[in-house]
Design an enzyme around this catalytic site. Structure first.
Site, PDB file in Angstrom:
ATOM      1  N   HIS A 214      -3.459 -10.300   3.786  1.00 11.42           N
ATOM      2  CA  HIS A 214      -4.753 -10.155   4.013  1.00 11.42           C
ATOM      3  C   HIS A 214      -4.797 -11.071   5.367  1.00 11.42           C
ATOM      4  O   HIS A 214      -4.672 -12.446   4.971  1.00 11.42           O
ATOM      5  CB  HIS A 214      -5.593 -10.471   2.721  1.00 11.42           C
ATOM      6  CG  HIS A 214      -5.517  -9.925   1.623  1.00 11.42           C
ATOM      7  ND1 HIS A 214      -5.458 -10.224   0.156  1.00 11.42           N
ATOM      8  CD2 HIS A 214      -5.528  -8.577   1.473  1.00 11.42           C
ATOM      9  CE1 HIS A 214      -5.456  -9.133  -0.436  1.00 11.42           C
ATOM     10  NE2 HIS A 214      -5.512  -7.938   0.207  1.00 11.42           N
TER      11      HIS A 214
ATOM     12  N   LYS B 171      -3.636  -1.862   8.521  1.00 13.35           N
ATOM     13  CA  LYS B 171      -4.835  -2.456   8.432  1.00 13.35           C
ATOM     14  C   LYS B 171      -4.541  -3.897   9.052  1.00 13.35           C
ATOM     15  O   LYS B 171      -5.568  -4.595   8.833  1.00 13.35           O
ATOM     16  CB  LYS B 171      -5.338  -2.573   6.983  1.00 13.35           C
ATOM     17  CG  LYS B 171      -5.778  -1.102   6.437  1.00 13.35           C
ATOM     18  CD  LYS B 171      -6.246  -1.544   5.227  1.00 13.35           C
ATOM     19  CE  LYS B 171      -7.302  -0.081   4.873  1.00 13.35           C
ATOM     20  NZ  LYS B 171      -8.071  -0.657   3.748  1.00 13.35           N
TER      21      LYS B 171
ATOM     22  N   ARG C 111      -0.713  -2.483  -6.137  1.00 13.42           N
ATOM     23  CA  ARG C 111      -1.012  -3.622  -5.348  1.00 13.42           C
ATOM     24  C   ARG C 111      -1.936  -4.641  -5.991  1.00 13.42           C
ATOM     25  O   ARG C 111      -1.747  -5.865  -6.138  1.00 13.42           O
ATOM     26  CB  ARG C 111      -1.511  -3.073  -4.188  1.00 13.42           C
ATOM     27  CG  ARG C 111      -2.052  -4.238  -3.058  1.00 13.42           C
ATOM     28  CD  ARG C 111      -2.431  -3.552  -1.859  1.00 13.42           C
ATOM     29  NE  ARG C 111      -3.123  -4.478  -0.735  1.00 13.42           N
ATOM     30  CZ  ARG C 111      -2.574  -5.299   0.154  1.00 13.42           C
ATOM     31  NH1 ARG C 111      -1.148  -5.394  -0.104  1.00 13.42           N
ATOM     32  NH2 ARG C 111      -3.010  -6.120   0.760  1.00 13.42           N
TER      33      ARG C 111
ATOM     34  N   HIS D 265      -2.484   2.309  -5.480  1.00 16.01           N
ATOM     35  CA  HIS D 265      -3.163   1.063  -5.055  1.00 16.01           C
ATOM     36  C   HIS D 265      -3.416   0.137  -6.139  1.00 16.01           C
ATOM     37  O   HIS D 265      -3.527  -1.023  -6.023  1.00 16.01           O
ATOM     38  CB  HIS D 265      -4.757   1.204  -4.548  1.00 16.01           C
ATOM     39  CG  HIS D 265      -4.967   0.108  -3.523  1.00 16.01           C
ATOM     40  ND1 HIS D 265      -4.354   0.057  -2.074  1.00 16.01           N
ATOM     41  CD2 HIS D 265      -5.753  -0.901  -3.441  1.00 16.01           C
ATOM     42  CE1 HIS D 265      -4.813  -1.169  -1.535  1.00 16.01           C
ATOM     43  NE2 HIS D 265      -5.737  -1.620  -2.405  1.00 16.01           N
TER      44      HIS D 265
ATOM     45  N   ARG E 181       0.929  -1.162   0.127  1.00 15.94           N
ATOM     46  CA  ARG E 181       0.122   0.024  -0.228  1.00 15.94           C
ATOM     47  C   ARG E 181       0.893   1.165   0.091  1.00 15.94           C
ATOM     48  O   ARG E 181       2.056   1.173   0.244  1.00 15.94           O
ATOM     49  CB  ARG E 181      -0.677  -0.086   1.232  1.00 15.94           C
ATOM     50  CG  ARG E 181      -1.967  -1.110   1.359  1.00 15.94           C
ATOM     51  CD  ARG E 181      -2.573  -1.161   2.622  1.00 15.94           C
ATOM     52  NE  ARG E 181      -3.440  -2.169   2.956  1.00 15.94           N
ATOM     53  CZ  ARG E 181      -3.312  -3.307   3.253  1.00 15.94           C
ATOM     54  NH1 ARG E 181      -2.019  -3.872   3.631  1.00 15.94           N
ATOM     55  NH2 ARG E 181      -4.441  -4.231   3.190  1.00 15.94           N
TER      56      ARG E 181
ATOM     57  N   TYR F  82      -8.755 -11.896  -6.838  1.00 16.33           N
ATOM     58  CA  TYR F  82      -7.673 -11.903  -7.942  1.00 16.33           C
ATOM     59  C   TYR F  82      -7.753 -13.188  -8.721  1.00 16.33           C
ATOM     60  O   TYR F  82      -7.565 -13.297  -9.694  1.00 16.33           O
ATOM     61  CB  TYR F  82      -6.464 -11.871  -7.296  1.00 16.33           C
ATOM     62  CG  TYR F  82      -6.277 -10.481  -6.443  1.00 16.33           C
ATOM     63  CD1 TYR F  82      -6.166  -9.214  -7.210  1.00 16.33           C
ATOM     64  CD2 TYR F  82      -6.108 -10.354  -5.191  1.00 16.33           C
ATOM     65  CE1 TYR F  82      -5.854  -8.149  -6.564  1.00 16.33           C
ATOM     66  CE2 TYR F  82      -6.023  -9.387  -4.443  1.00 16.33           C
ATOM     67  CZ  TYR F  82      -5.802  -8.241  -5.006  1.00 16.33           C
ATOM     68  OH  TYR F  82      -5.559  -7.081  -4.629  1.00 16.33           O
TER      69      TYR F  82
END
Length: 188
Positions: free
Chosen positions: A165, A75, A142, A139, A50, A174
């Site tokens: 994640h 995050k 990413r 982004h 990010r 994806y």
């Protein structure tokens, strides 16, 4: 100088298709700090970082002798250790020689880390200079990383951890869009 043809994302989400090495080439040619800017784009793309993660990247997270990058995710993401490939290693070594005393990898003219907003403007400016048919932002690097790795056939769980994640539902986007995901299910 290093070159990366890897960002040629032709089989991904339509919004990310044109995101290729043109952006890094424009950074190298048109930016005042071309090598730094191109390296920043490469590192953000290759590690799925990010904007805030690439801007906060410090030299203590990089083991140049071992070819490893310790990725600290924001995050509440899962931290991980990524390999650093040859072209990226050479680019980072040159950057380290150019800025030997700085704690942060990507430093502004004023000596502090480049801000996420500054990185956003940089990517946007180079996207325009590369004549991208749509506006680009950090982004997208990413997402391009996620789509490329999914299209290369990498396992969804491995991709989940690579991108940091916690929830796999953020990763399956994806693999859902990979056009050839069923290609090797059966062989004649």
């Amino acid at each position: 100088m290093f070159y990366c043809d890897e960002i040629d994302i032709q089989e991904t989400h339509p919004k990310h298709r044109k995101l290729d090495s043109q952006t890094m080439d424009c950074a190298r040619k048109h930016g005042r700090y071309g090598h730094r800017d191109a390296t920043m784009i490469l590192v953000a793309y290759r590690h799925g970082l990010r904007a805030s993660e690439v801007c906060d990247l410090q030299w203590q997270q990089i083991e140049l002798s071992e070819g490893r990058l310790h990725v600290h995710r924001v995050k509440n993401g899962i931290p991980s250790v990524h390999p650093i490939r040859g072209d990226e290693m050479r680019a980072l070594r040159k950057l380290r020689r150019d800025y030997p005393t700085d704690a942060y990898v990507f430093v502004s003219e004023r000596g502090g880390p480049i801000s996420p907003i500054g990185f956003h403007r940089l990517v946007q400016r180079f996207g325009e200079a590369a004549k991208m048919p749509f506006p680009i932002h950090p982004h997208m690097l990413r997402h391009a990383c996620g789509f490329k790795l999914a299209n290369d056939g990498h396992d969804t769980r491995a991709l989940q951890h690579y991108l940091g994640h916690k929830n796999i539902q953020h990763t399956v986007r994806y693999t859902e869009m990979a056009p050839d995901r069923f290609r090797d299910f059966w062989r004649d």
